[in-house]
Enzyme design. Structure first.
Site, PDB file in Angstrom:
ATOM      1  N   GLU A 224       0.880  -1.185   0.000  1.00  0.00           N
ATOM      2  CA  GLU A 224       0.000   0.000   0.000  1.00  0.00           C
ATOM      3  C   GLU A 224       0.902   1.215   0.000  1.00  0.00           C
ATOM      4  O   GLU A 224       1.449   1.597   1.031  1.00  0.00           O
ATOM      5  CB  GLU A 224      -0.911  -0.021   1.245  1.00  0.00           C
ATOM      6  CG  GLU A 224      -1.781  -1.262   1.364  1.00  0.00           C
ATOM      7  CD  GLU A 224      -2.878  -1.334   0.305  1.00  0.00           C
ATOM      8  OE1 GLU A 224      -3.248  -0.289  -0.250  1.00  0.00           O
ATOM      9  OE2 GLU A 224      -3.343  -2.451   0.021  1.00  0.00           O
ATOM     10  N   CYS A 258      -1.733   9.527   2.271  1.00  0.00           N
ATOM     11  CA  CYS A 258      -1.238   8.985   0.990  1.00  0.00           C
ATOM     12  C   CYS A 258      -2.163   9.287  -0.180  1.00  0.00           C
ATOM     13  O   CYS A 258      -1.724   9.354  -1.320  1.00  0.00           O
ATOM     14  CB  CYS A 258      -1.051   7.483   1.109  1.00  0.00           C
ATOM     15  SG  CYS A 258      -2.543   6.656   1.695  1.00  0.00           S
TER      16      CYS A 258
END
Ligand code: NAD
Length: 534
Positions: A224, A258
């Site tokens: 991720e 993110c």
């Protein structure tokens, strides 16, 4: 009021790591984690341990990242509690064997099904920015799927890491779940072990180290990663709305998210309005300034602070709002920068902080081509404009996920699968995807004795072509396309669609024809007449 006491963070001695992993492996093979009842009990105990330590978790988020109560509750504590409830409410249903669809009739005799097996012993490595969410989140999926788990939280948030260890030790079976603390040496020691899956959240550079270590044992990975996400605002967009929504997405956790947009590409006609509206939204969100706001986070540490500062120092763009910093407080004000060069460091590098570069563009074509050239596979894309324009952005870009007419909204739906594509990540989790991420779908058949006669076709001797013919008759598919790759259309379907080839138009016409046919039949049978009389 007494100050909240938090446990001390201490790194795990690396020499203990092999024995921790081998303990968890023995537990996995003891079959302890297989029954649903065991998994459910672990998850439910974890829920209550988190709930019982909310005050300390809030304090840990405050000390590590300056996170305000609302953000810490919504994006960390309530998030993982909600995750546990969703898992426990659905787990038994997800665990059930699945019957595969579209089987040839001959294959149905062997009762094909897909069993949901746990993978084994898995490693979850967390990132700092949502220290609880990004560590407990995947771990909850791994527990639900029946694995034993080692969690390695981010050492950059030591208070949260220590709290998570305490919670795990209180709630979870120590034979099956362990928390290993530390930074590079400890993670490197963990990566030397043999795992059945490694789930990593963090930067692209570290992901390469993780993937290389995993490749040695052919260990599957979920990565991720993130950053460099474009937002595109056209002149048809509601610019005021775009400004508020994008400011929300860049001020949450002081931009250390993110999936927040890394830069905004805006039609040059509306660029001045966007900047004005960003300033107005800033006043609305932080009336006394971001520094005074209890809702605005701090940068995680001085290293990250200096990295963001260096990025800002190196831009050729012009600061048009914000720009103040305080190293002692690790504070960086939300800062809007007007840039003109698509190669500006603020565009091409991930800021992972509250920097909002705005790059005016000529039109949507240019915006899409800059977005694709800057980073072909970002974690998120955010498009503001007319439906036709946002459809084009979706059709002509790639990304892990996308939100239309918003900052990262797709990423805050706790049960929607979340993950990257290409170098923004591989694999997805959250909701059912978390269970699937740590599950092996094991295809199973059972051949009944009575089938032996049917199966004789597979045994030699094959006597020329007679068995081959028999085999073909048992369910080999025939092509429904010709040699030019066109689909073959049956006569009836051709008549219905009048050769248009459009299935939706054809379906409409078919419904019309069927309606006329039924009406005629009813008329002929005198039903309409009788109906009118009666
Ligand atoms: P990071 O890569 O520095 O650290 C992540 C983890 O890896 C930490 O637990 C750390 O201890 C470990 N680690 C760091 N260097 C290592 C090394 N050399 N060898 C072995 N292990 C090592 O990432 P970060 O600073 O915690 O997080 C920021 C990055 O993560 C950003 O790039 C951001 O986009 C990304 N991120 C992605 C997601 C997502 O869900 N896609 C979420 C949060 C953050």
């Amino acid at each position: 009021m007494t100050a909240v006491q938090l446990p001390e963070f201490s790194t795990t001695p690396v020499e203990q790591i092999p024995s921790i992993v081998s303990r968890l492996r023995s537990s996995f093979f003891s079959q302890k984690t297989r029954p649903a009842a065991f998994r459910l009990r672990q998850l439910r105990k974890l829920y209550w341990a988190i709930a019982d330590h909310e005050e300390e978790l809030l304090e840990a988020c405050k000390r590590d990242l300056g996170k305000g109560i609302f953000e810490a509750m919504v994006s960390e504590i309530e998030w993982v509690k909600n995750d546990i409830c969703f898992m426990t409410q659905n787990l038994e249903r997800w665990m059930k064997d699945e019957k595969p669809e579209d089987m040839a009739w001959t294959h149905k005799f062997v009762s094909p099904r897909i069993r949901k097996d746990p993978l084994g012993v898995v490693l979850v490595i967390g990132a700092f920015n949502f220290p609880i969410n990004l560590a407990f989140g995947p771990m909850i999926g791994a527990i639900a799927a029946g694995n034993t788990v080692v969690l390695k939280p981010s050492e950059q948030c030591p208070n949260c890491a220590a709290m998570m260890q305490l919670i795990m030790e209180k709630a979870l079976d120590p034979e099956c779940y362990a928390c290993v603390q530390g930074g590079i040496p400890e993670t490197s020691a963990l990566l030397e072990q043999n795992w059945d899956k490694i789930f990593f959240t963090g930067s692209v550079n570290t992901a390469k180290i993780v993937a290389q270590a995993a490749a040695k044992n052919l260990t599957p990975v979920a990565l991720e990663l993130g950053g460099k996400n474009p937002a595109i605002v056209t002149k048809k967009a509601d610019v005021q709305l775009a400004a508020r929504r994008l400011l929300w997405a860049k001020t949450m956790n002081a931009g250390q998210v993110c999936i927040s947009q890394n830069y905004i590409l805006v039609d040059k006609e509306v660029a001045p309005t966007l900047i004005t509206e960003l300033k107005a939204a800033m006043k609305e969100f932080f009336p006394s300034g971001a520094k005074q706001s209890p809702d605005y986070s701090r940068i995680v540490n001085l290293r990250a602070f200096n990295r963001i500062k260096k990025m800002l120092d190196s831009t050729s763009g012009k600061i048009v709002a914000g720009g103040t910093m305080d190293a002692d407080q690790l504070f960086i004000e939300p800062t809007v920068i007007e840039v003109s060069d698509p190669k500006d460091p603020l565009i091409v590098e991930e800021s992972f902080g509250p920097l909002i570069p705005v790059l005016p563009v000529d039109n949507l074509d240019q915006a899409i081509s800059i977005a694709n050239e800057t980073h072909a596979t970002p974690l998120g894309v955010y498009a503001f404009g007319s439906k036709a324009e946002t459809d084009r952005v979706l059709a002509e870009t790639r990304s892990g996920g996308a939100s239309i007419n918003d900052g990262f909204f797709h990423g805050v739906i706790p049960t929607l699968a979340f993950g990257g594509v290409g170098d923004s990540g591989t694999g997805a989790y959250r909701g059912k995807a978390s269970f699937d991420c740590f599950t092996h779908r094991r295809s199973i058949t059972k051949t009944p004795n009575w089938m032996e006669k049917l199966l004789a076709v597979r045994y030699p001797p094959f006597d020329g072509t007679s068995k081959l013919k028999q085999y073909r008759a048992m369910g080999i598919l025939k092509p429904d396309f010709d040699r030019d790759g066109r689909q073959k259309i049956g006569l009836l379907w051709y008549l219905i669609t009048l050769g248009s080839g459009s299935a939706s138009k054809g379906a409409l016409r078919a419904a019309l024809i069927a309606g006329i046919y039924l009406a005629l039949r009813a008329l002929m049978e005198g039903r309409i007449w009788k109906g009118l009389k009666g």
